[in-house]
Scaffold this active site. Structure first.
Site, PDB file in Angstrom:
ATOM      1  N   SER A  54     -46.326  21.020  -1.296  1.00  0.00           N
ATOM      2  CA  SER A  54     -45.629  21.349  -2.542  1.00  0.00           C
ATOM      3  C   SER A  54     -46.614  21.803  -3.627  1.00  0.00           C
ATOM      4  CB  SER A  54     -44.805  20.155  -3.042  1.00  0.00           C
ATOM      5  OG  SER A  54     -45.645  19.062  -3.354  1.00  0.00           O
ATOM      6  N   HIS A  55     -47.907  21.541  -3.421  1.00  0.00           N
ATOM      7  CA  HIS A  55     -48.904  21.956  -4.423  1.00  0.00           C
ATOM      8  C   HIS A  55     -50.072  22.706  -3.791  1.00  0.00           C
ATOM      9  CE1 HIS A  55     -46.327  19.216  -6.572  1.00  0.00           C
ATOM     10  NE2 HIS A  55     -46.694  19.876  -7.663  1.00  0.00           N
ATOM     11  N   PHE A 128     -50.744  22.283 -12.766  1.00  0.00           N
ATOM     12  CA  PHE A 128     -49.735  22.830 -11.853  1.00  0.00           C
ATOM     13  C   PHE A 128     -49.996  22.344 -10.432  1.00  0.00           C
ATOM     14  CE2 PHE A 128     -47.553  26.915 -10.252  1.00  0.00           C
ATOM     15  CZ  PHE A 128     -46.307  26.528 -10.729  1.00  0.00           C
ATOM     16  N   ALA A 130     -51.415  19.057  -7.462  1.00  0.00           N
ATOM     17  CA  ALA A 130     -51.375  17.639  -7.094  1.00  0.00           C
ATOM     18  C   ALA A 130     -52.399  16.891  -7.952  1.00  0.00           C
ATOM     19  CB  ALA A 130     -51.713  17.483  -5.619  1.00  0.00           C
ATOM     20  N   ASP A 195     -40.833  20.008  -4.259  1.00  0.00           N
ATOM     21  CA  ASP A 195     -40.128  19.737  -3.001  1.00  0.00           C
ATOM     22  C   ASP A 195     -38.659  20.143  -3.088  1.00  0.00           C
ATOM     23  OD1 ASP A 195     -42.152  18.826  -1.299  1.00  0.00           O
ATOM     24  OD2 ASP A 195     -42.164  16.873  -2.273  1.00  0.00           O
ATOM     25  N   HIS A 237     -34.273   2.216 -13.535  1.00  0.00           N
ATOM     26  CA  HIS A 237     -34.924   1.941 -14.831  1.00  0.00           C
ATOM     27  C   HIS A 237     -36.434   1.757 -14.681  1.00  0.00           C
ATOM     28  CE1 HIS A 237     -34.118  -2.009 -13.041  1.00  0.00           C
ATOM     29  NE2 HIS A 237     -35.095  -2.486 -13.786  1.00  0.00           N
ATOM     30  N   LEU A 311     -51.001   3.425   5.244  1.00  0.00           N
ATOM     31  CA  LEU A 311     -51.379   3.242   3.842  1.00  0.00           C
ATOM     32  C   LEU A 311     -51.141   4.555   3.114  1.00  0.00           C
ATOM     33  CD1 LEU A 311     -54.877   1.585   4.382  1.00  0.00           C
ATOM     34  CD2 LEU A 311     -52.876   0.446   3.409  1.00  0.00           C
ATOM     35  N   GLY A 313     -52.129   7.764   1.508  1.00  0.00           N
ATOM     36  CA  GLY A 313     -53.348   8.545   1.734  1.00  0.00           C
ATOM     37  C   GLY A 313     -53.658   8.745   3.212  1.00  0.00           C
ATOM     38  N   ARG A 315     -51.732   9.696   5.759  1.00  0.00           N
ATOM     39  CA  ARG A 315     -51.181  10.943   6.306  1.00  0.00           C
ATOM     40  C   ARG A 315     -52.040  12.138   5.851  1.00  0.00           C
ATOM     41  NH1 ARG A 315     -49.265  15.109   4.307  1.00  0.00           N
ATOM     42  NH2 ARG A 315     -49.432  14.143   2.250  1.00  0.00           N
TER      43      ARG A 315
HETATM   44  N1  LIG Z   1     -48.839  18.537 -11.781  1.00  0.00           N
HETATM   45  C1  LIG Z   1     -47.662  18.013 -12.008  1.00  0.00           C
HETATM   46  O1  LIG Z   1     -47.140  18.073 -13.106  1.00  0.00           O
HETATM   47  C2  LIG Z   1     -46.923  17.321 -10.911  1.00  0.00           C
HETATM   48  C3  LIG Z   1     -47.486  17.148  -9.665  1.00  0.00           C
HETATM   49  N2  LIG Z   1     -46.821  16.443  -8.700  1.00  0.00           N
HETATM   50  C4  LIG Z   1     -47.462  16.251  -7.416  1.00  0.00           C
HETATM   51  O2  LIG Z   1     -46.516  16.316  -6.366  1.00  0.00           O
HETATM   52  C5  LIG Z   1     -47.041  15.631  -5.242  1.00  0.00           C
HETATM   53  C6  LIG Z   1     -45.938  14.981  -4.475  1.00  0.00           C
HETATM   54  O3  LIG Z   1     -45.439  13.859  -5.179  1.00  0.00           O
HETATM   55  P1  LIG Z   1     -44.355  12.912  -4.459  1.00  0.00           P
HETATM   56  O4  LIG Z   1     -43.329  13.744  -3.815  1.00  0.00           O
HETATM   57  O5  LIG Z   1     -43.928  11.875  -5.415  1.00  0.00           O
HETATM   58  O6  LIG Z   1     -45.245  12.271  -3.314  1.00  0.00           O
HETATM   59  P2  LIG Z   1     -44.749  11.500  -1.991  1.00  0.00           P
HETATM   60  O7  LIG Z   1     -43.500  10.760  -2.259  1.00  0.00           O
HETATM   61  O8  LIG Z   1     -44.786  12.440  -0.849  1.00  0.00           O
HETATM   62  O9  LIG Z   1     -45.959  10.485  -1.760  1.00  0.00           O
HETATM   63  C7  LIG Z   1     -46.306   9.588  -2.769  1.00  0.00           C
HETATM   64  C8  LIG Z   1     -47.428   8.680  -2.312  1.00  0.00           C
HETATM   65  O10 LIG Z   1     -46.926   7.742  -1.372  1.00  0.00           O
HETATM   66  C9  LIG Z   1     -47.617   7.854  -0.151  1.00  0.00           C
HETATM   67  N3  LIG Z   1     -46.634   7.658   0.902  1.00  0.00           N
HETATM   68  C10 LIG Z   1     -45.589   8.467   1.208  1.00  0.00           C
HETATM   69  N4  LIG Z   1     -44.870   7.936   2.210  1.00  0.00           N
HETATM   70  C11 LIG Z   1     -45.462   6.768   2.532  1.00  0.00           C
HETATM   71  C12 LIG Z   1     -45.192   5.746   3.501  1.00  0.00           C
HETATM   72  N5  LIG Z   1     -44.146   5.822   4.318  1.00  0.00           N
HETATM   73  N6  LIG Z   1     -46.028   4.681   3.560  1.00  0.00           N
HETATM   74  C13 LIG Z   1     -47.082   4.585   2.723  1.00  0.00           C
HETATM   75  N7  LIG Z   1     -47.404   5.521   1.800  1.00  0.00           N
HETATM   76  C14 LIG Z   1     -46.601   6.596   1.713  1.00  0.00           C
HETATM   77  C15 LIG Z   1     -48.240   9.207  -0.131  1.00  0.00           C
HETATM   78  O11 LIG Z   1     -49.399   9.221   0.708  1.00  0.00           O
HETATM   79  P3  LIG Z   1     -49.754  10.542   1.596  1.00  0.00           P
HETATM   80  O12 LIG Z   1     -50.221  11.561   0.608  1.00  0.00           O
HETATM   81  O13 LIG Z   1     -50.811  10.109   2.558  1.00  0.00           O
HETATM   82  O14 LIG Z   1     -48.472  10.939   2.270  1.00  0.00           O
HETATM   83  C16 LIG Z   1     -48.568   9.406  -1.613  1.00  0.00           C
HETATM   84  O15 LIG Z   1     -49.765   8.804  -1.965  1.00  0.00           O
HETATM   85  C17 LIG Z   1     -48.130  14.710  -5.795  1.00  0.00           C
HETATM   86  O16 LIG Z   1     -49.380  15.183  -5.338  1.00  0.00           O
HETATM   87  C18 LIG Z   1     -48.027  14.852  -7.298  1.00  0.00           C
HETATM   88  O17 LIG Z   1     -49.255  14.762  -7.999  1.00  0.00           O
HETATM   89  C19 LIG Z   1     -45.600  15.872  -8.926  1.00  0.00           C
HETATM   90  C20 LIG Z   1     -45.011  16.026 -10.158  1.00  0.00           C
HETATM   91  C21 LIG Z   1     -45.603  16.797 -11.235  1.00  0.00           C
HETATM   92  O1  LIG Z   2     -43.636  19.345  -8.373  1.00  0.00           O
HETATM   93  C1  LIG Z   2     -43.511  19.109  -9.582  1.00  0.00           C
HETATM   94  O2  LIG Z   2     -42.711  18.260 -10.012  1.00  0.00           O
HETATM   95  C2  LIG Z   2     -44.338  19.865 -10.542  1.00  0.00           C
HETATM   96  N1  LIG Z   2     -45.449  20.365 -10.132  1.00  0.00           N
HETATM   97  C3  LIG Z   2     -46.325  21.180 -10.896  1.00  0.00           C
HETATM   98  C4  LIG Z   2     -46.021  21.181 -12.338  1.00  0.00           C
HETATM   99  C5  LIG Z   2     -44.565  21.130 -12.615  1.00  0.00           C
HETATM  100  C6  LIG Z   2     -43.874  19.996 -11.924  1.00  0.00           C
END
Ligand SMILES: NC(=O)C1=CN([C@@H]2O[C@H](COP(=O)(O)OP(=O)(O)OC[C@H]3O[C@@H](n4cnc5c(N)ncnc54)[C@H](OP(=O)(O)O)[C@@H]3O)[C@@H](O)[C@H]2O)C=CC1
Ligand SMILES: O=C(O)C1=NCCCC1
Length: 344
Positions: A54-55, A128, A130, A195, A237, A311, A313, A315
């Site tokens: 996604s990033h 923009f 991860a 996503d 919440h 854990l 990280g 994957r």
């Molecule tokens: N720049 C921005 O403004 C934004 C950026 N993002 C980015 O989007 C990305 C995705 O976010 P999000 O969808 O919430 O991430 P996920 O829900 O995919 O994962 C969140 C965390 O949980 C871990 N994880 C996932 N599944 C499991 C499991 N079954 N057991 C144990 N650990 C698990 C992941 O590790 P692993 O990586 O090893 O799967 C990760 O560290 C992030 O990198 C975030 O920084 C999101 C919002 C805004």
């Molecule tokens: O996936 C998200 O949520 C975002 N990623 C990059 C910046 C905007 C929000």
């Protein structure tokens, strides 16, 4: 870059360094300085290498259209201010957040090592990407790091009826004695906006509880969320409170914009939120002595002992190892489009 099935020309693999070089060319050709291109290319290629799709390269068209719109300054030179013994401030100059972090990094680490803790407040910045690439390197040096960044209004606070918060991720990294650092990186929304976009392109439905449509009704249709709907916080919440905290730390504390505060409607193609970012870096040797990484390892042992198989990280690191060994697999159409953006 949306390779539809009929356009797909199979996948191709690229080694990490070649992908970095290609992305550097894309960034520079589309309006960044060489320094900014180098930082963003490594960040984006690192996300693709680790399977953080996604990033990864999925974001490149967004970077390019944002640069073309004039919304972000791809050549900004961050201004670092040494404001207090444990505090560093950076004005990113309406540029990207990662070059601002890079500019302040040495001073931040020096302060964390001498005072035990240091805070970095980045404002006037665009993130923009991860968040884990911002914290993981500190843990590789034996430090504990926590970072938050806010984004753009698309999440309905728990109990409200309209969106206000961003997807506001939180990333944490800590060293451990017997393996890769313990790192988690999670959006405080039920799902990252990226996503939702990917699911919409693939025509997939989302799990229950991710978002609402334009009437505020629960929906599993990603398009309904993107076209007038909104996301929900994770965990009701609780996620909502964390998202509020991110707005306060990443925007109010740094002097950056809240997720609801900027207006990009006059910049067609703008996709990068213009907000702020906070990092807190701790030298654990100043707290519990030299044993922190061993204590982390003990916690990992205990977690495995109660049946935990994965854990946060794990994957990512497994995918990183695969990518470094076998190359990074990219859709052929996507690769062709990247090469075109790089100038052919
Ligand atoms: N720049 C921005 O403004 C934004 C950026 N993002 C980015 O989007 C990305 C995705 O976010 P999000 O969808 O919430 O991430 P996920 O829900 O995919 O994962 C969140 C965390 O949980 C871990 N994880 C996932 N599944 C499991 C499991 N079954 N057991 C144990 N650990 C698990 C992941 O590790 P692993 O990586 O090893 O799967 C990760 O560290 C992030 O990198 C975030 O920084 C999101 C919002 C805004
Ligand atoms: O996936 C998200 O949520 C975002 N990623 C990059 C910046 C905007 C929000």
């Amino acid at each position: 870059m949306t390779a539809s099935p009929e356009m797909a020309v199979g996948s191709q693999t690229l080694d990490f360094d070649s992908l970095v070089v290609l992305l550097e060319q894309v960034f520079q050709r589309n309006g960044t300085s060489a320094e900014v291109a180098a930082i963003l290319a490594r960040n984006c290629a690192g996300a693709e290498r680790d399977g953080a799709h996604s990033h990864g390269v999925f974001r490149i068209p967004g970077y390019v259209s944002t640069l073309a719109s004039g919304w972000v300054n791809g050549k900004a030179v961050p201004v670092v201010e040494d404001v207090a013994s444990g505090f560093v401030r950076v004005d990113a100059g309406n540029g990207f957040a990662q070059p601002a972090l890079a500019a302040a990094r040495d001073l931040l680490v020096h302060k964390a090592r001498s005072a035990g803790i240091a805070v970095l407040a980045i404002r006037n910045s665009h993130h923009f990407a991860a968040l884990w690439p911002d914290v993981e390197p500190f843990a590789n040096e034996g430090l504990v790091a926590l970072s938050v960044v806010n984004s753009m209004t698309c999440v309905v606070p728990h109990g409200a009826d309209r969106p206000l918060f961003g997807t506001n991720p939180i990333a944490f990294a800590a060293p451990r004695a017997g393996g890769e650092p313990l790192v988690f990186d999670l959006a405080t929304s039920a799902i990252a906006h990226g996503d939702v976009q990917i699911a919409a392109r693939k025509g997939e439905r989302l799990p229950v509880g991710m978002g609402v449509d334009s009437l505020g009704q629960p929906t599993q249709d990603p398009k309904a969320i993107l076209e007038g709907g909104a996301l929900l916080p994770f965990g009701g919440h609780k996620g909502s409170a964390l998202s509020m905290m991110v707005e306060l730390l990443a925007a109010a504390l740094t002097g950056g914009n809240f997720s609801f505060e900027f207006d990009w409607s006059n910049h067609q193609g703008a996709k990068t939120p213009w907000t702020g970012q906070l990092l807190i870096v701790i030298d654990p040797s100043k707290a519990a002595g030299q044993g922190f990484a061993e204590r982390s390892e003990e916690l990992v042992r205990q977690m495995h002992g109660v049946g935990l198989k994965r854990l946060p990280g794990d994957r990512r690191h497994q995918q990183r190892a695969r990518s470094l060994e076998q190359g990074i697999e990219l859709d052929g159409q996507v690769l062709a489009e990247l090469r075109e953006l790089a100038g052919g």
